[in-house]
Design an enzyme around this catalytic site. Structure first.
Site, PDB file in Angstrom:
ATOM      1  N   HIS A 210       0.844  -1.212  -0.064  1.00 44.60           N
ATOM      2  CA  HIS A 210       0.110  -0.061  -0.103  1.00 44.60           C
ATOM      3  C   HIS A 210       0.887   1.244  -0.007  1.00 44.60           C
ATOM      4  CE1 HIS A 210      -2.939   2.961   1.332  1.00 44.60           C
ATOM      5  NE2 HIS A 210      -3.655   2.219   1.096  1.00 44.60           N
ATOM      6  N   CYS A 248      -3.684   2.581  -4.812  1.00 44.62           N
ATOM      7  CA  CYS A 248      -4.553   3.380  -3.987  1.00 44.62           C
ATOM      8  C   CYS A 248      -4.564   4.657  -4.729  1.00 44.62           C
ATOM      9  CB  CYS A 248      -4.227   3.257  -2.411  1.00 44.62           C
ATOM     10  SG  CYS A 248      -5.297   4.593  -1.427  1.00 44.62           S
ATOM     11  N   HIS A 275      -7.786   0.119  -4.385  1.00 47.89           N
ATOM     12  CA  HIS A 275      -8.541   1.088  -3.729  1.00 47.89           C
ATOM     13  C   HIS A 275      -8.605   2.261  -4.527  1.00 47.89           C
ATOM     14  CE1 HIS A 275      -6.491  -0.140   0.241  1.00 47.89           C
ATOM     15  NE2 HIS A 275      -6.962  -1.096  -0.264  1.00 47.89           N
ATOM     16  N   ASP A 320     -13.144   3.179  -1.098  1.00 44.32           N
ATOM     17  CA  ASP A 320     -12.509   3.580  -0.100  1.00 44.32           C
ATOM     18  C   ASP A 320     -12.931   4.843   0.967  1.00 44.32           C
ATOM     19  OD1 ASP A 320     -10.562   3.167   1.857  1.00 44.32           O
ATOM     20  OD2 ASP A 320      -8.800   3.649   0.183  1.00 44.32           O
ATOM     21  N   HIS A 321     -12.327   5.325   1.981  1.00 42.03           N
ATOM     22  CA  HIS A 321     -12.772   6.044   2.763  1.00 42.03           C
ATOM     23  C   HIS A 321     -13.925   7.060   2.073  1.00 42.03           C
ATOM     24  CE1 HIS A 321      -8.476   7.025   4.037  1.00 42.03           C
ATOM     25  NE2 HIS A 321      -8.969   5.507   4.173  1.00 42.03           N
ATOM     26  N   TYR A 334     -15.262   4.907   7.105  1.00 37.71           N
ATOM     27  CA  TYR A 334     -15.458   3.773   6.935  1.00 37.71           C
ATOM     28  C   TYR A 334     -16.987   3.397   7.185  1.00 37.71           C
ATOM     29  CZ  TYR A 334     -10.927   2.463   5.474  1.00 37.71           C
ATOM     30  OH  TYR A 334      -9.785   2.379   4.491  1.00 37.71           O
TER      31      TYR A 334
HETATM   32  C1  DNO Z   1      -6.443   3.483   5.043  1.00 42.25           C
HETATM   33  C2  DNO Z   1      -6.069   2.330   4.615  1.00 42.25           C
HETATM   34  C3  DNO Z   1      -4.527   1.975   5.189  1.00 42.25           C
HETATM   35  C4  DNO Z   1      -4.183   0.575   4.568  1.00 42.25           C
HETATM   36  C5  DNO Z   1      -2.719   0.277   4.988  1.00 42.25           C
HETATM   37  C6  DNO Z   1      -2.574  -1.106   4.426  1.00 42.25           C
HETATM   38  O1  DNO Z   1      -7.699   3.622   5.124  1.00 42.25           O
HETATM   39  O2  DNO Z   1      -5.969   2.380   3.000  1.00 42.25           O
HETATM   40  O3  DNO Z   1      -4.573   1.708   6.546  1.00 42.25           O
HETATM   41  O4  DNO Z   1      -5.152  -0.428   4.921  1.00 42.25           O
HETATM   42  O5  DNO Z   1      -1.790   1.244   5.231  1.00 42.25           O
HETATM   43  O6  DNO Z   1      -1.336  -1.664   5.075  1.00 42.25           O
END
Ligand code: DNO
Length: 358
Positions: A210, A248, A275, A320-321, A334
């Site tokens: 990530h 991401c 992501h 994501d978020h 989340y």
């Molecule tokens: C945040 C996430 C990160 C991710 C870690 C992977 O929302 O995308 O916390 O899970 O960095 O290790």
């Protein structure tokens, strides 16, 4: 034909207000991304614990599409005296995951802190709230006091890597990085990857690093998974398809110089997990998270999805978020509602791209 699998992250029965039953009702979502939330970095996950976690998810009609994350112990990141025994433990966990038929592991190599935000509930004009980051606010913080400074903001929840137990040791953690610069961090990452690749080959485990979020150094700590040059260096330094990435968009996208579709194309065959989310910028160092739609933020989400489609991406993907909307009370970023809207939007883009390509 294999295609991407839409998934949602699930924080497990102890922490998540979003239940598996709710996740199952999001159209097009069959897989969840989760982890053993009560395990500490460095611990070996037993097959039994993994089986229990799988059974719980499968009982609700879903399946585990991948683990996010198996965290990497700081001894490994800093190349400390005990790194080999922590890597042995990591290898044992990977082996057990493979034996239980789980083949995707997301992890990061960020020193001390995982993703960093300065506000967990910045209000937008429509009344929704979002996570936000402001560099000036970060610069004004004393990292050793940081937990206290944001604690009031967190609705009782905390960001990964910011756990109270960890913050108690934050000074020691900073000390561990005193002599670590980008080059040393790269070297330690290479060492780790070279040691874990045999077990990944044997059990067909895709490792998906990530990116660092934000994609630049914070609090003077080194950060390397931040741009095309560095991620390609990482792919080449351990040139094995199991050494791959979590693409991401929201993390690489924090640096406006990162051309996201171009990065995706350059990582063909090595993106094992995606992501996909959008950001809105008030200045290059003040950004907040947006709804997933292109029109709500800075990124062209259609171009991002198209690039993924064109390189033949077929791994798990997740929104994501999300924003906090409709009065939902959940872990910042989340909640259920905005991520469900995001999943549906991304599925719509994908369907259109796929049909348009026929
Ligand atoms: C945040 C996430 C990160 C991710 C870690 C992977 O929302 O995308 O916390 O899970 O960095 O290790």
């Amino acid at each position: 034909m294999k295609t991407m699998e839409m998934t949602l992250r699930w924080y497990g029965p102890q922490f998540d207000t979003v239940t598996l039953q709710k996740i199952r009702q999001i159209p097009g979502v069959k897989g969840v991304i989760t982890t053993l939330y009560d395990s500490a970095p460095g611990e070996v996950w037993s097959r039994e614990r993994i089986r229990e976690m799988k059974a719980e998810v499968e009982a609700s009609g879903l399946y585990i599409a991948g683990i996010e994350s198996v965290n990497v112990h700081e001894e490994i990141k800093t190349g400390g005296a005990n790194r080999d025994s922590y890597i042995d433990n990591y290898i044992a966990t990977l082996k057990h995951l493979g034996q239980e038929d789980i083949h995707l592991v997301c992890y990061n190599f960020m020193p001390v802190f995982d993703w960093t935000r300065t506000e967990l509930a910045r209000k937008r004009p429509d009344g929704s709230t979002v996570l936000a980051y402001n560099q000036e606010a970060v610069d004004a913080l004393n990292p050793e006091k940081i937990f206290e400074s944001i604690a009031g903001d967190t609705n009782g929840t905390i960001m990964p890597g910011w756990e109270p137990e960890r913050m108690e040791h934050v000074k020691e953690l900073f000390d561990m990085y005193k002599d670590i610069d980008d080059e040393k961090l790269f070297k330690n990452l290479k060492y780790f990857l070279e040691r874990i690749m045999p077990v990944c080959d044997k059990y067909n485990i895709n490792m998906a690093i990530h990116p660092d979020d934000p994609a630049w150094s914070v609090f003077g700590l080194p950060r390397i998974i931040i741009n095309k040059k560095n991620i390609l260096r990482m792919m080449q330094m351990v040139d094995n398809p199991h050494n791959g990435v979590t693409f991401c968009s929201g993390s690489y996208g924090t640096n406006l110089e990162n051309d996201l579709p171009d990065m995706i194309r350059s990582l063909k065959g090595r993106i094992h997990f995606a992501h996909v989310r959008n950001l809105r910028f008030n200045s290059p160092t003040d950004f907040e998270e947006a709804a997933h739609l292109s029109s709500d933020g800075t990124f062209d989400m259609y171009e991002i999805m198209k690039a993924l489609y064109e390189i033949g991406f077929e791994g798990p993907i997740r929104p994501d978020h999300g924003r906090m909307i409709w009065g939902e009370v959940a872990m910042p970023g989340y909640g259920l509602y905005d991520r469900a809207l995001g999943a549906t939007y991304l599925n719509g883009l994908w369907e259109a791209i796929e049909k348009g390509a026929r």
